[in-house]
Design an enzyme around this catalytic site. Sequence first.
Site, PDB file in Angstrom:
ATOM      1  N   SER A 133       0.851  -1.198   0.000  1.00  0.00           N
ATOM      2  CA  SER A 133       0.000   0.000   0.000  1.00  0.00           C
ATOM      3  C   SER A 133       0.881   1.241   0.000  1.00  0.00           C
ATOM      4  O   SER A 133       2.001   1.236   0.529  1.00  0.00           O
ATOM      5  CB  SER A 133      -0.953   0.019   1.203  1.00  0.00           C
ATOM      6  OG  SER A 133      -1.246   1.314   1.640  1.00  0.00           O
ATOM      7  N   TYR A 146      -2.122   0.787  10.911  1.00  0.00           N
ATOM      8  CA  TYR A 146      -1.997   0.387   9.513  1.00  0.00           C
ATOM      9  C   TYR A 146      -0.761   1.020   8.884  1.00  0.00           C
ATOM     10  O   TYR A 146       0.053   0.330   8.251  1.00  0.00           O
ATOM     11  CB  TYR A 146      -3.256   0.809   8.754  1.00  0.00           C
ATOM     12  CG  TYR A 146      -3.266   0.408   7.297  1.00  0.00           C
ATOM     13  CD1 TYR A 146      -3.441  -0.916   6.923  1.00  0.00           C
ATOM     14  CD2 TYR A 146      -3.122   1.362   6.291  1.00  0.00           C
ATOM     15  CE1 TYR A 146      -3.461  -1.293   5.580  1.00  0.00           C
ATOM     16  CE2 TYR A 146      -3.142   1.002   4.948  1.00  0.00           C
ATOM     17  CZ  TYR A 146      -3.312  -0.327   4.602  1.00  0.00           C
ATOM     18  OH  TYR A 146      -3.324  -0.680   3.281  1.00  0.00           O
TER      19      TYR A 146
END
Length: 254
Positions: A133, A146
């Site tokens: 990501s 995250y």
Amino acid sequence: MGAYQDTRVVVTGAGGGIGAALAHRFAAEGARVVVNDLDPDRAAAVADRIGGRALAVPGDASTVVAEAREALGGTVDIYCANAGIAAGGDAFADEDVWDAAWQTNVMAHVRAARLLLPDWLERGSGRFVSTVSAAGLLTMIGAAPYSVTKHGALAFAEWLSLTYRHRGIQVHAICPQGVRTDMLTAAGSAGELVLAPTAIEPDTVADALFDGMAKGTFMILPHPEVAGYYTARATDPDRWLSGMNHLQRTWEGA
């Protein structure tokens, strides 16, 4: 005959989203694919849609290597460490939230590599694909667990590449921004502000990976503009942080 005919591939977190797109694409290229997901029904549904070249092996991504290797006839050629947790919250998030993100987003990759590398190094080939990501290159507002663990995933992928590339191990880190998956929905209002406007389909991520594999590229950027953001962050960190803080304040105001 596809480019990956009879290649043996494992895709974790393949019950939907990017993982399902990768599994479909590898199978279309002739690979034999293990579809792994924590949810047995989702894994089975994807494997059924793919057909005879796919086999569902449900379970925790941290422990799937041995069973997947057996299902594929004794070895794995490509391992896609795609399973992830979109753990939101700030620095005050509960310890169990931080631990779950760490175990899935980082340690599952470490555990898989630990099992895969001896065989790969002995035969001089193997490919490890890490779904990182753009949060692993930059950061994501409203999602400290995250963002931090995705930085860890990128660091581990970099370490694998620099340590073993001369011994035939190929590593790729996929770093998309928003992708139209359940994870984008789970990102809530922060995702709507930052990610949704430029969100792409999972198939586009798969296309970017296959292009990057063909070129031997480490960092796969399905959103090309992320390269500019990454450069700006490295060139002038304070200006970049000020811009991100402006985004944070916009989110808080909304």
